[in-house]
Design an enzyme around this catalytic site. Structure first.
Site, PDB file in Angstrom:
ATOM      1  N   ASN A 154      38.354  44.817  35.534  1.00  0.00           N
ATOM      2  CA  ASN A 154      39.484  44.329  34.701  1.00  0.00           C
ATOM      3  C   ASN A 154      39.795  45.542  33.650  1.00  0.00           C
ATOM      4  OD1 ASN A 154      36.918  43.534  33.474  1.00  0.00           O
ATOM      5  ND2 ASN A 154      38.142  42.886  31.738  1.00  0.00           N
ATOM      6  N   HIS A 204      46.018  32.731  36.365  1.00  0.00           N
ATOM      7  CA  HIS A 204      46.944  33.588  35.443  1.00  0.00           C
ATOM      8  C   HIS A 204      46.721  35.200  35.920  1.00  0.00           C
ATOM      9  CE1 HIS A 204      44.531  35.185  31.873  1.00  0.00           C
ATOM     10  NE2 HIS A 204      43.545  34.146  32.315  1.00  0.00           N
ATOM     11  N   CYS A 326      39.663  39.986  26.172  1.00  0.00           N
ATOM     12  CA  CYS A 326      38.613  39.039  25.899  1.00  0.00           C
ATOM     13  C   CYS A 326      37.694  39.534  24.870  1.00  0.00           C
ATOM     14  CB  CYS A 326      37.841  38.619  27.028  1.00  0.00           C
ATOM     15  SG  CYS A 326      38.992  37.904  28.262  1.00  0.00           S
TER      16      CYS A 326
HETATM   17  C1  LIG Z   1      40.406  37.335  33.305  1.00  0.00           C
HETATM   18  C2  LIG Z   1      39.286  37.498  33.829  1.00  0.00           C
HETATM   19  C3  LIG Z   1      38.234  36.400  33.608  1.00  0.00           C
HETATM   20  C4  LIG Z   1      38.265  35.304  33.125  1.00  0.00           C
HETATM   21  O1  LIG Z   1      39.472  34.474  33.630  1.00  0.00           O
HETATM   22  P1  LIG Z   1      39.866  33.110  32.851  1.00  0.00           P
HETATM   23  O2  LIG Z   1      40.701  32.343  34.004  1.00  0.00           O
HETATM   24  O3  LIG Z   1      40.834  33.483  31.863  1.00  0.00           O
HETATM   25  O4  LIG Z   1      38.731  32.246  32.505  1.00  0.00           O
HETATM   26  C5  LIG Z   1      37.033  36.709  34.225  1.00  0.00           C
HETATM   27  N1  LIG Z   1      36.619  37.829  35.026  1.00  0.00           N
HETATM   28  C6  LIG Z   1      37.576  38.686  35.314  1.00  0.00           C
HETATM   29  C7  LIG Z   1      37.300  39.877  35.884  1.00  0.00           C
HETATM   30  C8  LIG Z   1      38.761  38.705  34.304  1.00  0.00           C
HETATM   31  O5  LIG Z   1      39.470  39.558  34.708  1.00  0.00           O
END
Ligand SMILES: *Cc1c(COP(=O)(O)O)cnc(C)c1O
Length: 378
Positions: A154, A204, A326
């Site tokens: 991410n 999302h 996050c």
């Molecule tokens: C955004 C993300 C998550 C968390 O996803 P949510 O639906 O917001 O709980 C987990 N892992 C990765 C790699 C992400 O990019």
């Protein structure tokens, strides 16, 4: 003009997805578990259609889909669910293996499990963000229960070779979980083709709504529920299914798959333009440069500037971040794993391009960085 280039944190919900969700908020309000009347059956049919769309978008199966509140919950269900199921059947394998650059939605449940009797091995990555295959081979000992590896990072967009990892896992009798939150709808992905046992996705991150996701499971894989009550989702996830949100997830994935090849090539070209523009400014390094990466990702480190000052200047014209949304406040553990200092990690910029990104926005991004560097470097 403020250019939104933070699509790894969240994507805009596709207006067609909003339309598909619309009737399921008020007009069609029935509980999909109410099998005794027509509105309830219609809601149940909409949920099953969404389930089929998720499966279809992710390779067509065979796979079972459990709807969750997002990828965080899907990861928790996968990791704790496998561990608890192993405990219940007296499985001697206990060790869990993962990678230092995983999202906290994987690392935190793994650390929780470590405190509860499941030893943890976290593999390092090279300066390109990739796991060394030799290190992986050595880590997959006969005591290992499960390997968890993300398909796409991410922050730096690096793609791990999941298919090869799955082959190793199969040979060693190790289960494989893949966090595909950043990969689903962005690169070709199939539970069966990858050879994974479990795969997490998030609405999302692929032009769907926030607050919904799914865990895909290889049929027959033992999983202990983490949310008890009501028996929904085959007993794996109690609670009334969020009909509008799961309809949105199904539609978002279907649409993301439909325009994926064209979007990937368009955004890949824009990303390359962005990199050429930034590289020409001098003293900027691309993170994960040697590795296969998501086409819409660019993560750079700017030499010799203060990260906080850099981001304060960029904020005027750009929505970008220095790391994961996050883990605000702490320096990126991903960039640290690549060998960056705290200061270097802070002076890094993650660009996430998306469906709506234009060449004009890329030009704004290059200009905003150039202007910031003129001020900071003097
Ligand atoms: C955004 C993300 C998550 C968390 O996803 P949510 O639906 O917001 O709980 C987990 N892992 C990765 C790699 C992400 O990019």
């Amino acid at each position: 003009m403020l250019a939104y280039l933070d699509h790894h944190a969240s994507t805009p919900c596709d207006p067609a997805v909003v339309d598909a969700m619309a009737p399921w908020w008020s007009e069609q309000c029935a509980n999909p578990s109410s099998r005794g009347h027509r509105p309830g059956l219609a809601a149940a049919a909409a949920v099953e259609q969404a389930r089929a769309r998720v499966t279809e978008a992710l390779g067509g199966g065979p796979a079972e889909v459990v709807f969750t509140s997002g990828a965080t919950e899907a990861n928790n269900l996968a990791l704790k669910g496998v561990a608890e199921a192993a405990l219940e059947r007296g499985e001697p394998r206990r060790r869990l293996v993962s990678v230092v650059t995983e999202h906290r939605a994987v690392l935190d449940p793994l650390r929780y499990l470590e405190r509860h009797g499941f030893p943890l091995t976290l593999l390092p990555v090279g300066s390109d963000g990739l796991v060394d295959p030799q290190r992986l081979e050595e880590a997959l000992t006969p005591e290992v229960l499960l390997l968890s590896v993300m398909a796409a990072n991410n922050e730096i967009g690096v793609l791990q070779p999941i298919t090869a990892m799955a082959e190793r896992c199969r040979r060693q009798g190790v289960l494989l979980h893949v966090d595909a939150a950043q990969a689903a709808g962005h690169i070709p992905l199939s539970l069966a083709v990858l050879g994974a046992d479990l795969l997490s996705v998030s609405g999302h991150k692929c032009y769907g709504p926030k607050g919904v996701g799914a865990l895909l499971r290889r049929p027959g894989l033992a999983l202990a529920p983490q949310l008890h009550g009501g028996g929904q989702e085959g007993g794996l996830r109690g609670g009334t299914v969020a009909v509008p949100l799961v309809v949105g997830l199904g539609e978002a994935l279907r649409r993301a798959e439909a325009d994926r090849p064209a979007r990937a090539s368009r955004l890949g070209a824009l990303r390359d333009q962005l990199w050429s523009g930034l590289e020409a400014l001098g003293g900027i390094r691309c993170n994960g440069a040697g590795a296969p990466r998501l086409p819409h990702n660019l993560n750079v480190t700017v030499d010799g500037v203060d990260g906080a000052a850099l981001h304060r200047l960029l904020r005027r014209r750009l929505a970008v971040s220095s790391g994961s949304a996050c883990s605000q406040g702490s320096p990126s553990h991903v960039l640290a794993a690549l060998g960056h200092s705290r200061a270097e990690a802070a002076a890094s910029i993650r660009f996430g391009l998306g469906r709506g990104t234009t060449a004009a926005e890329v030009a704004v991004a290059i200009d905003a960085v150039a202007e910031a560097l003129r001020q900071l470097r003097g």
